[in-house]
Design an enzyme around this catalytic site. Structure first.
Site, PDB file in Angstrom:
ATOM      1  N   ASP A 147      60.769  68.417  89.095  1.00 41.46           N
ATOM      2  CA  ASP A 147      60.552  66.977  89.239  1.00 41.46           C
ATOM      3  C   ASP A 147      59.745  66.389  88.079  1.00 41.46           C
ATOM      4  OD1 ASP A 147      62.042  66.333  91.487  1.00 41.46           O
ATOM      5  OD2 ASP A 147      60.475  66.886  92.868  1.00 41.46           O
ATOM      6  N   GLY A 196      53.407  87.711  77.949  1.00 44.28           N
ATOM      7  CA  GLY A 196      53.606  88.211  76.596  1.00 44.28           C
ATOM      8  C   GLY A 196      53.273  89.693  76.520  1.00 44.28           C
TER       9      GLY A 196
END
Length: 455
Positions: free
Chosen positions: A178, A257
């Site tokens: 949204d 990561g």
């Protein structure tokens, strides 16, 4: 473009926006435009934006949900299905810089306001549509809500845990489908405004919720490509003892990561579900040594199980409890201060009561207070997410339903008698102020009492 004060530093001063959006995704875009100085005319169907009366909390007030997404706009209740309503919208579009809509797939076209029609009405007007899926998607006809976008955009399949009873695709609390889509659409329409400066002509901007979620999940495509090539992913929590399949697993609580990121208990965790800090263990041996010294375990830096970085990935389950032994001694704010001073990436897990009352966020305007007046009075919202050295947003109240009907139509040349006639015919809905009863919800204690009484 409407006339404006030449000395105004508001980035969008003089820009007129016709806002045919509702609920969250579209209004989050036009809310940013309003805060940047645009004149935003919100077209509301009879009955108004559904969020006006959704998730109510106090009597005689529009919902906070609506107020947080429609500050500083103007409200026009217009039945665009009537000939007169179409005429009014056409006149508005002739003066508009931006026309933004997120109503059902194909609906604007059915009512005669698709891109080709709008471009013919006003070649300088930029039209923007926000839908669930791409124009050429096999699902372009599907109406999308937040969880639909998160699911189709690759967020849900990679969020959550890989084992146990909660091993299911999981929605993020962040509005990835949204408000995130609204921000992406804002980038698109601002780009189109710059383009128009060169071309003199408006263009059509289309933003799908699926694509907006995909853009935030781009590193998951990175991981999928790596898995295709390597067959396993060392930076995922389930490594190394995971039976890898064709698709990447859920990320659990990892950083995403090559570093090792995890959430650790802080002092008070036994009674506070958010007494945690997030700590990132960086790859470099210098950074790891700094962390080890900061937590009072300098010998860890030379332990072959934890150095170099790839060994830490193999033994991270042994590293977590060692770090947590330290973190449980201090509260999350102390940990952030101490470890941050030592160069360790760290942050407190803030609950929303803490955020609502955070002195820094309140002081710097991240959480402004808007005076809505009436029963609501003042309320807090999340303001413009960036700052500018020479501009501060003017956070003003959201409009009542149809509050600006007469003002807007009279600016188009209609008379007061015509506005009255349109209201009587149902082209316009008469202005409405909030009038809802006091809201009552059942607390757990009341529910428990009811259950006992029933027995």
């Amino acid at each position: 473009m409407t006339a404006t004060n030449a000395n105004s530093t508001a980035p969008l001063a003089g820009i007129k926006v016709i806002d045919w959006t509702e609920v969250q995704s579209g209004p989050s875009c036009t809310q940013l435009l309003a805060w940047m100085g645009a004149e935003v005319i919100k077209i509301e169907r009879p009955g108004g934006d559904p969020t006006r009366t959704e998730l109510l909390d106090i009597a005689d007030s529009w919902s906070v949900y609506y107020l947080q997404l429609n500050s500083g706009k103007k409200s026009l209740t217009l039945n665009v299905k009537t000939p007169e309503g179409k005429e009014v919208l056409t006149k508005l579009l002739k003066e508009a810089d931006l026309f933004i809509e997120n109503i059902g797939p194909g609906d604007v076209e059915k009512m005669g306001f698709g891109w080709e029609q709008v471009h013919a009405i006003n070649p300088r007007c930029i039209m923007a549509s926000l839908k669930g899926f791409g124009q050429k998607s096999r699902f372009s006809h599907v109406k999308a809500f937040e969880p639909v976008a998160q699911s189709a955009g690759g967020a849900a399949s990679t969020t959550g845990w890989n084992e146990g009873s909660f091993n299911v695709p999981t929605q993020s609390a962040a509005a990835l489908g949204d408000s995130n889509t609204g921000m992406h659409l804002t980038i698109g329409v601002l780009s189109a405004l710059l383009q128009r400066e060169r071309t003199g002509e408006g263009c059509y901007v289309y933003q799908s919720m699926q694509n907006a979620v995909l853009n935030l999940c781009r590193i998951k495509l990175r991981d999928q490509i790596m898995l295709d090539n390597l067959g396993a992913l060392p930076h995922y929590e389930v490594y190394p003892d995971w039976n890898w399949g064709r698709a990447i697993p859920r990320a659990e609580n990892t950083e995403g990561g090559q570093v090792i990121g995890w959430c650790y208990k802080a002092k008070g965790w036994e009674t506070d579900p958010n007494a945690y800090v997030y700590i990132v263990v960086q790859n470099s041996e210098k950074a790891f040594k700094g962390l080890c010294e900061a937590i009072g375990k300098p010998d860890l830096a030379s332990d072959p199980k934890f150095t170099p970085w790839n060994n830490r990935q193999l033994h991270k389950d042994e590293l977590y409890p060692i770090i947590e032994e330290y973190t449980k001694q201090y509260d999350k704010y102390e940990l952030t201060d101490k470890l941050g001073a030592a160069g360790v990436p760290v942050g407190p897990v803030l609950d929303w009561y803490e955020i609502e009352n955070d002195p820094d966020l309140l002081a710097d305007g991240t959480i402004p207070e808007i005076d809505q007046g009436g029963a609501r009075g003042k309320f807090k919202t999340i303001g413009l997410p960036f700052t500018m050295s020479n501009f501060k947003p003017d956070y003003t109240r959201a409009p009542d339903l149809g509050e600006n009907n007469a003002e807007i139509l009279e600016s188009l040349g209609y008379t007061a008698d015509q506005v009255k006639e349109f209201t009587e015919k149902g082209v316009l809905e008469a202005p409405v102020t909030p009038s809802n009863p006091a809201v009552k919800v059942i607390t757990y204690a009341e529910y428990e009492a009811q259950q006992k009484a029933a027995k």
